[in-house]
Design an enzyme around this catalytic site. Sequence first.
Site, short mmCIF file in Angstrom:
data_model
loop_
_atom_site.label_atom_id
_atom_site.label_comp_id
_atom_site.label_asym_id
_atom_site.label_seq_id
_atom_site.Cartn_x
_atom_site.Cartn_y
_atom_site.Cartn_z
N SER A 260 2.64 -8.63 6.31
CA SER A 260 3.39 -7.75 5.41
C SER A 260 3.62 -8.45 4.08
O SER A 260 3.45 -9.66 3.96
CB SER A 260 4.72 -7.38 6.05
N LYS A 261 4.03 -7.65 3.12
CA LYS A 261 4.30 -8.20 1.78
C LYS A 261 5.40 -9.26 1.86
O LYS A 261 5.42 -10.20 1.08
CB LYS A 261 4.73 -7.08 0.85
N ARG A 262 6.31 -9.06 2.78
CA ARG A 262 7.43 -9.99 2.91
C ARG A 262 7.02 -11.34 3.53
O ARG A 262 7.67 -12.34 3.31
CB ARG A 262 8.54 -9.40 3.80
#
Length: 504
Positions: A260-262
């Site tokens: 994920s982007k996180r």
Amino acid sequence: MNKKVRVRFAPSPTGGLHIGGMRTVLFNYLFAKHNNGYFILRIEDTDQNRFVPGAEEYIFECLKWCGLEPDESVMHGGEYAPYRQSERKEMYKQYAEQLIKDGKAYYAFDTPQELEEKRKTILNFQYNHASRNEMKNSLTMSDDETKKLLEENVAHVIRIKMPYDETVSFTDMIRGEVHFNTSQSDDKVLLKADGMPTYHLAVVVDDYLMKITHAFRGEEWLPSSPVHILLWQYLFGLENMPHWAHLPLILKPDGKGKLSKRDGDRLGFPVFAMNWTDPKTGELMHGFRERGFLPEAFINFLALLGWNDGTEQEIFSLDELIEKFSIERVHKAGAKFDYEKAKWFNHEWIKRLPVTSFQLQVKQLLQNAGVEINDDEKLKTVIQLIKDRCVLLTDFIQQSSFFFQSPKEIDINAIKPKWNEHKKQFFVELIRTYQLATTWQHEALENSFKEIAAASQIKPGDVLLPLRIMLVGGKFGPHVFNIAEVLGKEETINHIKRTLQLLQ
Ligand code: GLU
């Protein structure tokens, strides 16, 4: 292949482009170029609520950085313009109406409040074959009623009428035969109340109008594919449908779930091609470019996330990738993201590429770090000397600043404990000899260094580290005498003298 290959990357400009998106770009591009076809970039901005300013420009910049230029796009023009869906709004309506005429879609007049009410009262409410009979739509109302509401311009949408319990099948170029039961999908909205199509209608109409032959996209779109296949069947006939390939996910480094982007922030690596600042929150997502990656390495790394050519080869240039790429060799299973491997590719590419291909980037990095570069020839020599020890372009800052400005700090504590009068005399003698030197070349400098050491009965190894620290400030850098050669006579002697004073 008899038809000219035409593939598309169809991003929605809703934010930065993370590496999953970039890999979709790359595979589309490689397939197009391998088959002498066209790579089209279409902006899918039909959801105005999710539009993010700057995202479209950002996507083009990422592609430019990687050298994956589209043949047709908003920026490049082309026969099938416009390439931004919001500018094609008027084209979609007729197809939605055609579907209604053919009994494959219907008008739905339920207000957002009514739908909200249903969602509140019925757990996992879906507008589908079961519930549509209780809703306010052209299937439950008489023709006259429907006509009246349409004439009064009452807000409405057009929904697909998903068949009950039928099987939709298609061949995915990576997954093989895929089957879906139509009852699993809800009656997706095709045309919204504001007259804009939804993604589902627009993607099918545009792939048709733009004569797309192959549609490659992320695996997350697989559940939507039965709706798209049905639309193709209803509107244009399956024989005209592009070949599909749903690309595997990029997984977290431990293989547990989608990257994920996180994850980037959490684990300390970039997941975007370039830095992306969210205009609403001001939050910065780090990019490979700013971390010091070469586009050649980034592309090479991406290509091997889910693909290989069947041999042990790992280093591929873009031209080689174009030559060797085939979509059938893309794996079904997700590909684990491995940042250490990404760095390995970068190191390999720094070693392989000629200095001139990244000299400008290094110069900019140095200047941004406050190191002024007035001599490009000297910079070239320096880069050549140190490139094998730089993994990221940002490593050039530490490895080369001292060639252009005196080190701000000298790690004197690394010399002091073993410092003595004997060593001091050695350096005094070294200064004297270097001052008299007529040629300033690393072999000669090393020879005289060794001769003085022998004459002073000192081990060269005992004075080599002090010399390095005098010249660069710390325990790093290439071969010491190469450093001295590039620094030149005056600088070298000044550095030694300066440190001797500090050691008084
Ligand atoms: N607009 C979709 C996206 O944002 C494209 C999906 C497709 O390629 O069909 O990813």
